[in-house]
Design an enzyme around this catalytic site. Structure first.
Site, PDB file in Angstrom:
ATOM      1  N   ASP A  73       3.126  -4.668   7.884  1.00 47.23           N
ATOM      2  CA  ASP A  73       1.887  -3.893   7.795  1.00 47.23           C
ATOM      3  C   ASP A  73       0.721  -4.861   8.013  1.00 47.23           C
ATOM      4  O   ASP A  73       0.384  -5.649   7.135  1.00 47.23           O
ATOM      5  CB  ASP A  73       1.817  -3.228   6.414  1.00 47.23           C
ATOM      6  CG  ASP A  73       0.483  -2.532   6.158  1.00 47.23           C
ATOM      7  OD1 ASP A  73      -0.436  -2.657   6.990  1.00 47.23           O
ATOM      8  OD2 ASP A  73       0.361  -1.872   5.108  1.00 47.23           O
ATOM      9  N   GLN A 109      -4.589  -5.346   7.061  1.00 52.72           N
ATOM     10  CA  GLN A 109      -5.620  -6.217   6.515  1.00 52.72           C
ATOM     11  C   GLN A 109      -5.612  -7.611   7.154  1.00 52.72           C
ATOM     12  O   GLN A 109      -6.384  -8.478   6.746  1.00 52.72           O
ATOM     13  CB  GLN A 109      -5.444  -6.359   4.990  1.00 52.72           C
ATOM     14  CG  GLN A 109      -5.541  -5.061   4.230  1.00 52.72           C
ATOM     15  CD  GLN A 109      -6.971  -4.516   4.171  1.00 52.72           C
ATOM     16  OE1 GLN A 109      -7.934  -5.199   4.532  1.00 52.72           O
ATOM     17  NE2 GLN A 109      -7.116  -3.282   3.724  1.00 52.72           N
ATOM     18  N   HIS A 122       0.870  -1.182   0.000  1.00 50.34           N
ATOM     19  CA  HIS A 122       0.000   0.000   0.000  1.00 50.34           C
ATOM     20  C   HIS A 122       0.907   1.233   0.000  1.00 50.34           C
ATOM     21  O   HIS A 122       2.026   1.186   0.516  1.00 50.34           O
ATOM     22  CB  HIS A 122      -0.829  -0.063   1.288  1.00 50.34           C
ATOM     23  CG  HIS A 122      -1.885   0.977   1.441  1.00 50.34           C
ATOM     24  ND1 HIS A 122      -1.621   2.264   1.830  1.00 50.34           N
ATOM     25  CD2 HIS A 122      -3.234   0.905   1.281  1.00 50.34           C
ATOM     26  CE1 HIS A 122      -2.753   2.936   1.911  1.00 50.34           C
ATOM     27  NE2 HIS A 122      -3.749   2.143   1.576  1.00 50.34           N
ATOM     28  N   LYS A 155     -10.468  -0.691  10.548  1.00 51.66           N
ATOM     29  CA  LYS A 155     -10.805  -1.862   9.725  1.00 51.66           C
ATOM     30  C   LYS A 155     -11.199  -3.052  10.608  1.00 51.66           C
ATOM     31  O   LYS A 155     -11.593  -4.090  10.099  1.00 51.66           O
ATOM     32  CB  LYS A 155      -9.611  -2.241   8.834  1.00 51.66           C
ATOM     33  CG  LYS A 155      -9.230  -1.157   7.820  1.00 51.66           C
ATOM     34  CD  LYS A 155      -8.098  -1.625   6.944  1.00 51.66           C
ATOM     35  CE  LYS A 155      -7.317  -0.489   6.321  1.00 51.66           C
ATOM     36  NZ  LYS A 155      -7.980   0.132   5.185  1.00 51.66           N
TER      37      LYS A 155
HETATM   38  N1  PMP Z   1      -1.779  -0.729   4.503  1.00 47.24           N
HETATM   39  C1  PMP Z   1      -2.783  -1.432   3.970  1.00 47.24           C
HETATM   40  C2  PMP Z   1      -2.497  -2.814   3.445  1.00 47.24           C
HETATM   41  C3  PMP Z   1      -4.064  -0.902   3.917  1.00 47.24           C
HETATM   42  O1  PMP Z   1      -5.057  -1.609   3.366  1.00 47.24           O
HETATM   43  C4  PMP Z   1      -4.301   0.392   4.436  1.00 47.24           C
HETATM   44  C5  PMP Z   1      -5.676   1.017   4.400  1.00 47.24           C
HETATM   45  N2  PMP Z   1      -6.312   0.931   3.163  1.00 47.24           N
HETATM   46  C6  PMP Z   1      -3.223   1.088   4.997  1.00 47.24           C
HETATM   47  C7  PMP Z   1      -1.985   0.495   5.010  1.00 47.24           C
HETATM   48  C8  PMP Z   1      -3.398   2.469   5.570  1.00 47.24           C
HETATM   49  O2  PMP Z   1      -4.188   2.441   6.703  1.00 47.24           O
HETATM   50  P1  PMP Z   1      -4.684   3.788   7.368  1.00 47.24           P
HETATM   51  O3  PMP Z   1      -5.263   4.633   6.248  1.00 47.24           O
HETATM   52  O4  PMP Z   1      -5.724   3.367   8.336  1.00 47.24           O
HETATM   53  O5  PMP Z   1      -3.521   4.444   7.999  1.00 47.24           O
END
Ligand code: PMP
Length: 419
Positions: free
Chosen positions: A213, A216, A136, A239
């Site tokens: 990370d 998910q 991400h 999430k």
């Molecule tokens: N890493 C992954 C794999 C994600 O799916 C997300 C959220 N879509 C994030 C990081 C970022 O999370 P946040 O916006 O809650 O900081």
């Protein structure tokens, strides 16, 4: 059902759970959109909240609201107890020490904290930061920012065609210049579950620091962070049934003790004078300013809720829904699923011949169906896949098999409209 992936406890199906009753605990899922019952398949984006979480936030503001740690009055101590109680609940949920858990706004902040406070002072010219093709943006851009300042470079590990991460490919990329390996536990686009424990073992053997990370992973399966063998684990609360603006970074105590804070302010200090400042210990030195107290109270309630439900049951439920959805989608001619790694999580990216992802998502919205279309904050992955955008249906335990049927029927219908 797929075999449980590395670092995860095995899932068991418990027929005793009344999933309709579970679903009824989420008030928002009862609403209509465009005159149709809402069908929410966007939980990878953010999860819906059970009443117990909404009520906990409400109760905090109605009865206990005060700032944490600064006041000696009754409300101040109630707020502090509630906030610290949430830290302990969260720590128990992921099996780590509560004083190794930095509470913050979410994964993005947590990864930036590692990048700026741990990595930047330790990186120098010629060093390599290793990451994977499926990260991400939150696990790419912070590393680009610090790599540019340190003169370090970023190296990308490619994926197998099914979207899985091959351990031999990772091993080959772990040359002596690699100082840090940062990777996702579960891909938000492909659903790939990475073999975290084995990857961390390989990294440790070579003296490479690991950052995971977990955004998910935590909402969908049992995760025992202590068993994974990583150095840092980042996650997000919204999430996993919790409020937005909550999350945490877990780091070994020795890392926290050795890291300089990158953000200063109240709460993170022991003593301040114009000659110099000494910092607080443990996680507190990284928690400058007033935190999202009510949010963490809500996250504490969310964790209690998930624990009572049982994460193994959550995982089994979602795997059953995923198997159903995958089978149904495969029966649609011209539909291609991106990401078919064994043991994948309930995230399904797909494309339909002759239909743009945004058009499909827009027409589905008119049917009351929420899916995501676009690049899912993963531009480099989509470039590698050779596609401009995908549709993504992401499931949670509160979804139903009836919804899977309804979704696929609606997809067939809107596809005809676009033909
Ligand atoms: N890493 C992954 C794999 C994600 O799916 C997300 C959220 N879509 C994030 C990081 C970022 O999370 P946040 O916006 O809650 O900081």
């Amino acid at each position: 059902m797929n075999a449980p992936a590395d670092g995860l406890r095995s899932a068991t199906v418990d027929p005793a759970v009344d999933w309709d009753a579970v679903r009824a605990e989420f008030p928002l899922l009862a609403r209509e959109v465009h005159g149709k019952p809402l069908l929410y398949f966007d939980s990878a984006n953010t999860g819906q909240k059970p009443a117990v979480v909404i009520d906990a936030v409400n109760d905090f503001y109605r009865h206990h609201n005060a700032n944490v740690s600064r006041a000696v009055h009754q409300l101040g101590s109630e707020a502090t107890d509630a906030y610290e109680g949430a830290r302990r609940a969260l720590a128990r949920f992921v099996n780590v020490r509560h004083d190794e858990l930095v509470l913050c706004s979410g994964t993005t902040f947590a990864l930036n904290l590692v990048a700026w406070s741990w990595a930047l002072p330790r990186l120098s010219a010629g060093d390599v930061i290793l990451l994977t093709r499926m990260e991400h943006h939150a696990n790419i851009v912070p590393w680009q920012l610090v790599a540019a300042r340190a003169g370090a470079t970023i190296r990308v590990v490619d994926l197998a065609p099914d979207g899985s991460l091959d351990i031999d490919t990772v091993r080959a990329a772990m040359t002596t210049e690699v100082r840090l390996f940062t990777f996702t536990h579960v891909s938000n686009v492909l659903g790939t579950v990475t073999p975290v424990r084995a990857l961390c073992r390989e990294a440790r053997r070579r003296g490479i620091t690991t950052v995971v990370d977990g955004s998910q992973a935590l909402p969908h399966r049992p995760v025992d962070i202590a068993a994974l063998g990583c150095d840092f684990y980042a996650f997000t609360g919204h999430k996993m049934c919790g409020p937005t603006g909550t999350g945490a970074l877990w780091a070994r105590a020795e890392h926290l003790a050795a890291m300089e804070p990158f953000m200063g302010g109240g709460e993170m200090i022991r003593e301040v004078s114009f000659d110099g400042t000494t910092y607080n210990d443990g996680p507190y030195r990284f928690e400058a300013g007033t935190p999202n107290i009510a949010g963490f109270v809500g996250l504490g309630a969310a964790v209690g809720y998930l624990e009572a439900l049982g994460m193994a049951r959550v995982e089994a439920r979602e795997q059953a829904l995923l198997a159903h959805l995958t089978e149904e989608l495969q029966s649609i001619e011209g539909l291609r699923i991106l990401g078919t790694a064994p043991g994948k999580a309930a995230v399904v990216s797909f494309l339909v011949d002759g239909a743009h992802a945004h058009d499909l998502a827009t027409l589905l919205d008119l049917e009351g169906i929420a899916i995501r279309s676009g690049q899912h904050c993963a531009h480099p992955l989509l470039a590698w896949l050779g596609v401009a955008a995908t549709c993504r249906a992401s499931l949670a335990f509160y979804n139903t098999h009836e919804e899977v049927e309804r979704f696929v029927a609606a997809l067939r219908k809107v596809r005809m409209l676009l033909a």
